[in-house]
Design an enzyme around this catalytic site. Sequence first.
Site, PDB file in Angstrom:
ATOM      1  N   PRO A   1       0.823  -1.210   0.000  1.00  0.00           N
ATOM      2  CA  PRO A   1       0.000   0.000   0.000  1.00  0.00           C
ATOM      3  C   PRO A   1       0.861   1.265   0.000  1.00  0.00           C
ATOM      4  CG  PRO A   1      -0.857  -1.578   1.573  1.00  0.00           C
ATOM      5  CD  PRO A   1       0.442  -2.134   1.092  1.00  0.00           C
ATOM      6  N   CYS A   2       0.420   2.215  -0.801  1.00  0.00           N
ATOM      7  CA  CYS A   2       1.209   3.441  -0.968  1.00  0.00           C
ATOM      8  C   CYS A   2       0.790   4.539   0.001  1.00  0.00           C
ATOM      9  CB  CYS A   2       1.059   3.969  -2.385  1.00  0.00           C
ATOM     10  SG  CYS A   2      -0.625   4.528  -2.706  1.00  0.00           S
ATOM     11  N   GLN A   3      -0.389   4.383   0.625  1.00  0.00           N
ATOM     12  CA  GLN A   3      -0.921   5.487   1.434  1.00  0.00           C
ATOM     13  C   GLN A   3       0.038   5.964   2.525  1.00  0.00           C
ATOM     14  OE1 GLN A   3      -2.518   2.740   0.622  1.00  0.00           O
ATOM     15  NE2 GLN A   3      -4.679   3.065   0.195  1.00  0.00           N
TER      16      GLN A   3
ATOM     17  N   TYR B   1       3.052   6.579   2.283  1.00  0.00           N
ATOM     18  CA  TYR B   1       4.196   7.294   1.732  1.00  0.00           C
ATOM     19  C   TYR B   1       3.818   8.396   0.750  1.00  0.00           C
ATOM     20  CZ  TYR B   1       5.494   2.633   3.192  1.00  0.00           C
ATOM     21  OH  TYR B   1       5.600   1.470   3.899  1.00  0.00           O
TER      22      TYR B   1
END
Length: 350
Positions: free
Chosen positions: A28-30, A32
């Site tokens: 998951p990118c959230q 960063y």
Amino acid sequence: MQPQQGLIEPLSASEFDGRADVWLMSPPCQPYTRGGKQLDAEDTRAAGLLHLCDIIKELAHPPRLLFLENVRCFEKSQSHKRLMDALHSQHYAIEQFIVTPSQLGIPNTRVRYYCIAIRSRDLTPEASPGVESMAFEMPAVDGREIPADMGRVGDYVERKGRHLADLLIDRNVFTKNETFLFDVACEDTRATTTFTKGYGRNEGRAGPILLCDRQGRPLPSYPPAQQTIQVNGPSVDSPEDCRIDGTLVSMETYRHVIDTHVLDTRRFRCVCVSCDDEAAECVRYRYFSPREMLRVHGFPEKFAFPACVTTRQQYGLIGNSISIPVVAHLLQYALHKCMLLMDGEGRAGS
DNA sequence: GCCTAACGTTGCGTGACCAC
DNA sequence: GTGGTCACGCAACGTTAGGC
């Protein structure tokens, strides 16, 4: 082997050890992304990746190749440092890339971080010295040339179909956002901004929009000057000096990767619809269709969503997806290096 | 200080579905 | 028919970094 869905955190090292030669990861990118709170390792959504970092250190038989994709800014995070520490502990040779599909001739910017870690079967640090690097160029794969020419948006858009008119953007969107710089693409455009998860519902702020006629058919070039009140604007990712693991990457090096607006400085514009004469009425703006987004992301033409997936969901899924040509190119590069390494091991063992 | 981008987030309204 | 639950869509809003 059947696909499995579940939490990573409860799994132990023994459930991973020696099970696979290649790990492909897109955590998951959230934690960063600049669009979030950037809680990094404190974000619960980073827990799975951090657990895997701990697992890697414990493996007696780690994967030969590890491939990870994430957003730009991941490379500056504590999670990234934890990953590097884990890979170093197992003597991986690490290569990192910050690249975008536009470097493969696709007229779209989607700057992403990629990590390729390759490990020799020989466990000595000398064989796999754990060297890491950061590159802003697409690597050459087995001597094959990377496309030098940038494609046109016109190569990806649909020109026929009644559904195109359904994609037209209501003019109220523009009158409500008179000073906002929309990323307006036409057929000749050679650079567009990132399609994001909110595309199609965030009033043109979640990706590029397309210049078209009243039927939604794309127009080949920008409208006359009186249709716009401002034609130059900032790029989606402005150039900056970037410090990565203490190394300052020059603005110029970074610029050519992320600053694709230099390819077409006209495309960021305020959209003025106050002039309602006949000429203005002929010029409209629409969202890209899901099919067009799929093409930009490199999905095969035969790919189709199940009938139960709504258009809105399709936008969300594609906007949250990866660039297939970029991932395919980097995976080919990584697998080629693995093959060379295995050849070397074979010769050394004979 | 203002503006803008971003694999955003949250709250509310709506409609479908089900049990009673 | 009524009320509860759920999924979904929409709109407003929040967050952070960087440019000007």
